[in-house]
Write an enzyme that holds these catalytic residues in place. Structure first.
Site, PDB file in Angstrom:
ATOM      1  CG  ASP A  68     -21.518 -33.988  38.348  1.00 34.37           C
ATOM      2  OD1 ASP A  68     -21.749 -33.420  37.263  1.00 34.37           O
ATOM      3  OD2 ASP A  68     -21.902 -33.507  39.433  1.00 34.37           O
ATOM      4  CD  GLU A  85     -18.663 -34.772  34.813  1.00 37.91           C
ATOM      5  OE1 GLU A  85     -18.132 -34.284  33.793  1.00 37.91           O
ATOM      6  OE2 GLU A  85     -19.226 -34.085  35.682  1.00 37.91           O
ATOM      7  CE  LYS A  94     -18.771 -31.451  31.525  1.00 40.02           C
ATOM      8  NZ  LYS A  94     -18.946 -31.272  32.992  1.00 40.02           N
ATOM      9  CG  LEU A  95     -16.638 -33.852  23.349  1.00 36.75           C
ATOM     10  CD1 LEU A  95     -16.453 -34.907  22.252  1.00 36.75           C
ATOM     11  CD2 LEU A  95     -16.850 -32.471  22.753  1.00 36.75           C
ATOM     12  CE  LYS A  96     -22.692 -31.384  30.035  1.00 37.84           C
ATOM     13  NZ  LYS A  96     -22.853 -31.871  31.402  1.00 37.84           N
ATOM     14  N   GLY A 145     -18.921 -27.111  36.929  1.00 41.22           N
ATOM     15  CA  GLY A 145     -19.648 -25.838  36.789  1.00 41.22           C
ATOM     16  C   GLY A 145     -21.132 -26.086  36.630  1.00 41.22           C
ATOM     17  CE  LYS A 155     -21.269 -30.052  38.176  1.00 44.54           C
ATOM     18  NZ  LYS A 155     -22.457 -30.652  37.537  1.00 44.54           N
ATOM     19  CG  ASN A 173     -24.975 -34.605  32.671  1.00 45.69           C
ATOM     20  OD1 ASN A 173     -24.510 -34.076  31.678  1.00 45.69           O
ATOM     21  ND2 ASN A 173     -24.764 -34.130  33.887  1.00 45.69           N
ATOM     22  CB  SER A 229     -18.996 -27.948  29.575  1.00 45.24           C
ATOM     23  OG  SER A 229     -19.965 -28.940  29.409  1.00 45.24           O
ATOM     24  CG  ASP A 269     -20.997 -34.735  32.190  1.00 41.55           C
ATOM     25  OD1 ASP A 269     -21.177 -33.594  32.654  1.00 41.55           O
ATOM     26  OD2 ASP A 269     -21.490 -35.767  32.689  1.00 41.55           O
TER      27      ASP A 269
HETATM   28  O1  LIG Z   1     -19.243 -24.692  32.408  1.00 37.99           O
HETATM   29  C1  LIG Z   1     -20.250 -24.813  33.122  1.00 37.99           C
HETATM   30  O2  LIG Z   1     -20.521 -24.082  34.087  1.00 37.99           O
HETATM   31  C2  LIG Z   1     -21.188 -25.971  32.830  1.00 37.99           C
HETATM   32  C3  LIG Z   1     -20.443 -27.263  32.943  1.00 37.99           C
HETATM   33  C4  LIG Z   1     -21.398 -28.405  32.741  1.00 37.99           C
HETATM   34  O3  LIG Z   1     -21.362 -29.063  31.739  1.00 37.99           O
HETATM   35  N1  LIG Z   1     -22.299 -28.587  33.702  1.00 37.99           N
HETATM   36  C5  LIG Z   1     -23.277 -29.653  33.534  1.00 37.99           C
HETATM   37  C6  LIG Z   1     -22.858 -30.843  34.312  1.00 37.99           C
HETATM   38  O4  LIG Z   1     -23.595 -31.804  34.329  1.00 37.99           O
HETATM   39  O5  LIG Z   1     -21.707 -30.852  34.794  1.00 37.99           O
HETATM   40  C7  LIG Z   1     -24.626 -29.094  33.852  1.00 37.99           C
HETATM   41  C8  LIG Z   1     -25.199 -28.323  32.891  1.00 37.99           C
HETATM   42  C9  LIG Z   1     -26.453 -27.743  33.105  1.00 37.99           C
HETATM   43  C10 LIG Z   1     -27.085 -27.926  34.315  1.00 37.99           C
HETATM   44  C11 LIG Z   1     -26.484 -28.697  35.299  1.00 37.99           C
HETATM   45  C12 LIG Z   1     -25.215 -29.277  35.058  1.00 37.99           C
END
Ligand SMILES: O=C(O)CCC(=O)N[C@@H](C(=O)O)c1ccccc1
Length: 368
Positions: free
Chosen positions: A239, A214, A161-163, A291, A263, A191, A135, A189
């Site tokens: 998610d 995502e 995976k790009l935020k 994750g 998750k 969020n 990520s 992703d």
């Molecule tokens: O590789 C990892 O563990 C992080 C993967 C990731 O991007 N988690 C994100 C998510 O929204 O999925 C996240 C990051 C920080 C806090 C909560 C979630």
């Protein structure tokens, strides 16, 4: 198995670099670990709640409080003879799925260590190693992003995976495609950062051959995701919306998603995570393991889960050094883009005592 008490142990682990998402930037993890002590063995569970209620309503102080005041006393009143008895004993308390997941996992780890069974075997894993994605947070510039992505690809990660968030979406995706080509497995992703009115903007991602988008919309906007999936060609993955097997079944039936990020902390534990896997497999919905910046303890359990047959997409099961200079367990090291599934009893890993002592910020014993 007789549970005699739970230790709540807080640890602080700095991240190797800030990790920025659409809801905030993490620079260190304040992690709540649970150690379950039974007459046969001890077990560990990691609570994935962040320091602030930004990913979901949970946060680490609230998890510690609900465990101290409600969840652990509930087990004292109904001592679990097996980990499968933990969720029923906690059911009357609403929410707090990450706190419940940590407690169930610690009891499950103790039970499995006591009987010499691994998490992988208990959950139904069919592989001995899993392909790993990584990520990549929101960066200050496209060049910085391309450097980061280049570094991860060089390390062997099989999926990027790009935020994304409004203002940081089409440009970074286009730049990664132009620099690294169309073969790289690439997904984004959001969020929950967009609205269904952003459908044309999200559809602008369609030409880039992404595996999935995502959680583009608010976690409660299931019907918005149904509408969006009719206007965007790229598969929608959920998610934050998927908090249980029931929520997964509803989202699938409504057509809100065609892929699900599993998750365990978000859904109340690894046993519910397996139920979601089973619901998705029955409906032909691919899943992958998300994750939450876990330490090696949570990472070990996630890698075991990611080895189940329905986990057909690479997960966010990165190596320890993606986030931590020093992990609390022996580090997970990427080998040819894969991580080995721990084969020892329970999680198959445990905290290294000297490191655990060094990073501990608090410890509290809750007797049963
Ligand atoms: O590789 C990892 O563990 C992080 C993967 C990731 O991007 N988690 C994100 C998510 O929204 O999925 C996240 C990051 C920080 C806090 C909560 C979630």
């Amino acid at each position: 198995m007789k549970l005699t008490g739970i230790e709540m142990r807080r640890i602080r682990m700095p991240l190797v670099a800030p990790f920025r998402t659409s809801f905030g930037t993490e620079t260190e993890r304040d992690v709540l670990l649970l150690r379950a002590v039974t007459d046969e063995a001890e077990g560990w569970g990691e609570c994935v709640a962040m320091s602030d209620p930004l990913y979901s309503s949970e946060y680490v102080e609230a998890a510690a409080d609900v465990l101290r005041r409600y969840l652990v006393p509930a087990l004292a009143a109904r001592p679990p003879a097996a980990a499968t008895a933990v969720a029923p004993a906690l059911q009357r308390f609403k929410g707090h799925r990450m706190a419940k997941a940590a407690l169930e996992t610690a009891v499950l780890d103790a039970e499995l260590r006591g009987s010499g069974r691994s998490f992988a075997r208990e959950l139904g894993a069919t592989r001995e190693r899993v392909p790993c994605g990584v990520s990549v947070g929101i960066m200050d510039s496209v060049p910085a992003l391309l450097d980061a992505v280049g570094g991860y690809l060089a390390q062997g990660y099989v999926r990027i995976k790009l935020k994304i968030e409004p203002g940081w979406d089409v440009a970074p995706v286009r730049a990664v495609r132009e620099r690294f080509g169309d073969e790289v497995l690439l997904q984004v992703d959001a969020n929950t950062a967009y609205t269904v009115g952003d459908a044309p903007l999200l559809a602008a991602l369609d030409p880039f051959g992404l595996l999935l988008i995502e959680q583009p919309l608010d976690e409660e906007d299931v019907l918005g995701h149904v509408e969006l999936s009719r206007r965007v060609r790229t598969p929608i993955c959920l998610d934050e919306s998927i908090v249980s097997a029931r929520a997964a079944a509803d989202a699938i039936r409504l057509g809100a998603c065609s892929i699900i990020n599993v998750k365990p902390g978000r859904v109340g534990g690894y046993l519910e995570a397996r139920r979601i896997h089973d619901v998705c497999a029955a409906n032909g919905i691919p899943v992958w393991c998300g994750g939450m910046l876990e330490t090696g303890l949570g990472r070990a359990a996630n890698v075991a889960l990611a080895a189940l047959p329905g986990f057909t997409l690479p997960g966010d099961t990165s190596a320890s050094d993606r986030y931590f200079r020093t992990d609390v367990t022996a580090p997970f090291v990427l080998e040819d883009g894969h991580l080995p599934v721990p084969a020892g009893p329970g999680l198959g890993v445990e905290p290294i005592p000297e490191i655990l002592a060094e990073i501990t910020t608090a410890s509290e014993w809750l007797p049963l």
